[in-house]
Enzyme design. Structure first.
Site, mmCIF file in Angstrom:
data_model
loop_
_atom_site.group_PDB
_atom_site.id
_atom_site.type_symbol
_atom_site.label_atom_id
_atom_site.label_comp_id
_atom_site.label_asym_id
_atom_site.label_seq_id
_atom_site.Cartn_x
_atom_site.Cartn_y
_atom_site.Cartn_z
ATOM 1 N N GLY A 75 62.564 50.526 69.085
ATOM 2 C CA GLY A 75 63.680 50.214 69.756
ATOM 3 C C GLY A 75 65.008 50.373 69.447
ATOM 4 O O GLY A 75 66.111 49.744 69.778
ATOM 5 N N ASN A 111 65.705 60.374 79.581
ATOM 6 C CA ASN A 111 64.896 60.097 78.430
ATOM 7 C C ASN A 111 65.728 60.871 77.011
ATOM 8 O O ASN A 111 66.430 61.623 77.376
ATOM 9 C CB ASN A 111 63.602 60.965 78.597
ATOM 10 C CG ASN A 111 62.631 60.856 77.295
ATOM 11 O OD1 ASN A 111 62.600 59.755 76.786
ATOM 12 N ND2 ASN A 111 62.122 61.925 76.957
ATOM 13 N N HIS A 119 64.989 63.082 73.672
ATOM 14 C CA HIS A 119 63.701 63.661 72.878
ATOM 15 C C HIS A 119 64.355 64.060 71.624
ATOM 16 O O HIS A 119 65.606 64.666 71.542
ATOM 17 C CB HIS A 119 63.252 64.928 73.723
ATOM 18 C CG HIS A 119 62.234 65.663 73.138
ATOM 19 N ND1 HIS A 119 60.892 65.224 73.357
ATOM 20 C CD2 HIS A 119 61.859 66.689 72.563
ATOM 21 C CE1 HIS A 119 60.106 65.754 72.516
ATOM 22 N NE2 HIS A 119 60.723 66.827 72.123
ATOM 23 N N ASP A 155 59.301 66.124 79.212
ATOM 24 C CA ASP A 155 60.253 66.732 78.728
ATOM 25 C C ASP A 155 60.992 67.998 79.336
ATOM 26 O O ASP A 155 61.352 68.850 78.701
ATOM 27 C CB ASP A 155 59.972 67.186 77.208
ATOM 28 C CG ASP A 155 59.224 66.043 76.510
ATOM 29 O OD1 ASP A 155 59.794 64.934 76.690
ATOM 30 O OD2 ASP A 155 58.622 66.371 75.730
ATOM 31 N N GLU A 205 70.450 60.881 67.746
ATOM 32 C CA GLU A 205 70.043 60.014 69.018
ATOM 33 C C GLU A 205 70.979 58.876 69.150
ATOM 34 O O GLU A 205 71.332 58.725 70.588
ATOM 35 C CB GLU A 205 68.714 59.677 68.735
ATOM 36 C CG GLU A 205 67.672 60.935 68.674
ATOM 37 C CD GLU A 205 66.319 60.386 68.523
ATOM 38 O OE1 GLU A 205 65.865 59.134 69.194
ATOM 39 O OE2 GLU A 205 65.510 60.849 67.761
HETATM 40 C C1 GRF Z 1 63.052 58.577 69.182
HETATM 41 O O1 GRF Z 1 62.941 59.584 68.208
HETATM 42 C C2 GRF Z 1 63.018 59.344 70.582
HETATM 43 O O2 GRF Z 1 63.480 60.625 70.336
HETATM 44 C C3 GRF Z 1 61.651 59.366 70.843
HETATM 45 O O3 GRF Z 1 61.003 58.019 70.242
HETATM 46 C C4 GRF Z 1 61.835 57.610 69.375
HETATM 47 C C5 GRF Z 1 62.070 56.144 69.464
HETATM 48 O O4 GRF Z 1 62.717 55.663 68.641
HETATM 49 N N1 GRF Z 1 61.260 59.795 72.268
HETATM 50 P P1 GRF Z 1 63.254 54.311 68.755
HETATM 51 O O5 GRF Z 1 62.049 53.323 69.290
HETATM 52 O O6 GRF Z 1 64.401 54.159 69.669
HETATM 53 O O7 GRF Z 1 63.742 53.779 67.321
#
Ligand code: GRF
Length: 220
Positions: free
Chosen positions: A24, A120, A122, A163, A192
């Site tokens: 999360g 989403n 990725h 994706d 991210e």
């Molecule tokens: C992230 O690397 C995201 O890109 C992928 O899953 C991971 C989730 O990480 N889809 P978190 O649970 O937000 O720490």
């Protein structure tokens, strides 16, 4: 001929449901951007996880955000499961969904009900290194095996293929010769946490337009 214009301005606020299966940290980054005032016009109204042990559910409870465990294994059929998801989203007046490490494919019934309103993140530069089976460390291992010089993260719209939907934002990181999947994953995860809140901010401000299946970001 005039294009098929779909302006994704949301009249009031983005009322977001986060779907997460794991730690999360992206959910936390989005929450911090909202509570810190970087994203206005949005709130996280619900967190859904297929995994009762997900860190995301615990974080949500700490923030007093409604958090529910809804898993396919609890239901007799796909239809019953998807109807439960849609029911939970309706109950919380959700108008936008952010998948943040959600490990299950979203059914067409949910994609249809929230067309162009599901995003989403990725951990690679789509369309490279995406698709079924490309998740977690597998992504970073594949990037290193392919001797890519650059990797990064992508926020995209969710459609009915893995994706695959239109790209909203991407940011790159250099792949270092000494990188392991783990070191690369950590560097990508940091970006991210930058681009996911940024992308949601664009939606919340009504700055994303989709015309003839092309995504356009308004000049801001
Ligand atoms: C992230 O690397 C995201 O890109 C992928 O899953 C991971 C989730 O990480 N889809 P978190 O649970 O937000 O720490």
């Amino acid at each position: 001929m005039e294009g098929n214009l779909s302006l994704l301005t949301v009249p009031d606020k983005l009322n977001i449901a986060i779907f997460a299966s794991g730690n999360g940290s992206n959910f936390r980054a989005i929450h911090e951007a909202i509570s810190g005032g970087k994203i206005r016009n949005a709130q996280i109204a619900l967190v859904i996880s297929n995994n009762s042990d997900a860190g995301a559910l615990e974080i949500a409870r700490g923030f007093k955000i409604p958090a529910v465990h809804i898993s396919r294994t609890q239901y007799k059929s796909d239809d019953e499961f998807n109807a439960t998801l849609i029911g939970a989203l309706a109950k919380h007046h959700i108008n936008f969904i952010a998948l943040a490490g959600y490990m299950k494919k979203i059914d067409v019934s949910v994609v249809g009900a929230f067309r162009n309103r599901i995003v989403n993140i990725h951990p690679a530069l789509l369309p490279k290194f995406g698709g079924e089976g490309m998740y977690g460390m597998k992504v970073h291992e594949a990037v290193i095996a392919a001797k890519e010089k650059l990797s990064g993260a992508t926020v995209h719209i969710v459609d009915d293929q893995y994706d695959h939907g239109m790209i909203v934002l991407q940011k790159t990181v250099a792949v270092e010769p000494t990188d392991t999947a783990e070191t690369l994953a950590a560097r990508v995860l940091n970006i991210e946490h930058e681009i996911y809140p940024e992308a949601i901010h664009l939606f919340a401000e009504g700055n994303i337009k989709i015309i003839d299946q092309k995504l356009i970001i308004n000049n801001v």
